[in-house]
Design a protein around this motif. Structure first.
Motif: not given
Length: 318
Positions: A23-26, A34-38, A44-48
């Protein structure tokens, strides 16, 4: 599927998040996403970030340094720095800027954030960081004349830079310490289940430098994104001074005004650049508050020469 998407999918699968929903985060003003991972091994959060554009090593190194000192930077679960990918502990959504809508909590949040700064500034500056020296501060302040007021003549621009060169030594109160750079309510999380200073979750610290200790206090209390009650702001400055009795109060308050003016000049240029060059016009909505902060800081007697420059060259300035 693009090559970048394939690299992200392989990275997530390698670390137990292959089936996680994203899920994209602001995002922020940079190229980081940033993406929240479920549905993975843990929240966790993915930072790219494109590795050719932005190096994520400073974030990883500073996060480790902060965590070793008991502070709540996110744990780095896994990283592929060559690919510009980092898996982070998910610290949640309780940003200070959201939590302080309950005004009863506002003093507690700001007291804890100020106490965290005191703790950071008592530490020996043993992390290898670039210097936040006068040259760098002047380059940042010059964003105002490059983007916000680009039509000024060469003489006015030269005078502007010379004034900062003359004034900035007064900011060096308390020695060079860890400067977070963007220490404000949108980069701090409230973690009430933790204890003490660990209740403050830390984000967006990758640009940290070693420099004047008043800078982050000003960033917190003269926020471009929200109004802090002036009485609360003054109480927080006094709280900081009471905890660092070795500082001369008037010199420190002058440093706060000087660094506040520098930061607001930088932000005026930076936000204008984000709007004009990068197609992010929402930042223009924040400029009136920044201008108000700048005018207040310029009223300090130390900054009288700079205030006169603004009066001559930016007559529309409040």
């Amino acid at each position: 599927m693009s090559g970048r998407e394939e690299a992200i999918s392989r990275f997530l699968a390698r670390h137990g998040f292959g089936n996680a929903a994203r899920c994209p985060l602001a995002g922020d003003a940079s190229v980081r996403r940033y993406f929240r991972l479920a549905g993975g091994l843990r929240p966790a959060v993915l930072m790219a970030a494109p590795p050719a554009t932005l190096d994520l090593r400073p974030f990883v190194e500073i996060a480790g340094w902060l965590r070793q000192r008991g502070l709540s930077a996110p744990e780095v679960i896994a990283a592929d720095l060559e690919a510009g990918l980092v898996l982070l502990e998910d610290l949640g959504d309780h940003l200070f800027s959201r939590v302080v809508t309950d005004r009863r909590l506002e003093p507690l949040l700001y007291e804890t954030a100020v106490d965290l700064l005191v703790s950071l500034h008592r530490l020996p500056p043993d992390l290898r960081l670039p210097r936040y020296d006068d040259d760098w501060l002047i380059r940042e302040a010059a964003l105002l004349i490059e983007w916000y007021a680009p039509d000024l003549g060469a003489a006015a621009q030269a005078e502007y830079r010379a004034l900062w060169r003359e004034l900035l030594p007064a900011a060096q109160v308390g020695g060079a310490r860890f400067v977070y750079i963007d220490y404000h309510a949108d980069n701090l999380l409230w973690l009430p289940a933790r204890a003490g200073l660990a209740r403050v979750g830390l984000l967006d610290f990758q640009d940290a430098r070693l420099g004047p200790c008043a800078y982050d206090l000003v960033s917190l209390l003269e926020d471009a994104r929200r109004d802090v009650d002036p009485g609360l702001a003054q109480a927080m400055i006094q709280r900081y001074l009471s905890a660092r009795s070795e500082l001369e109060p008037e010199a420190f308050r002058a440093a706060c005004a000087l660094l506040g003016a520098q930061r607001h000049a930088k932000i005026l240029g930076l936000f204008t650049r984000l709007a004009r060059r990068d197609g992010k016009p929402r930042y223009l909505d924040l400029l009136p508050r920044v201008l108000t902060h700048l005018a207040r800081d310029l009223s300090h007697p130390l900054l009288a020469p700079l205030a006169r420059w603004f009066a001559r060259h930016l007559p529309y300035f409040p």
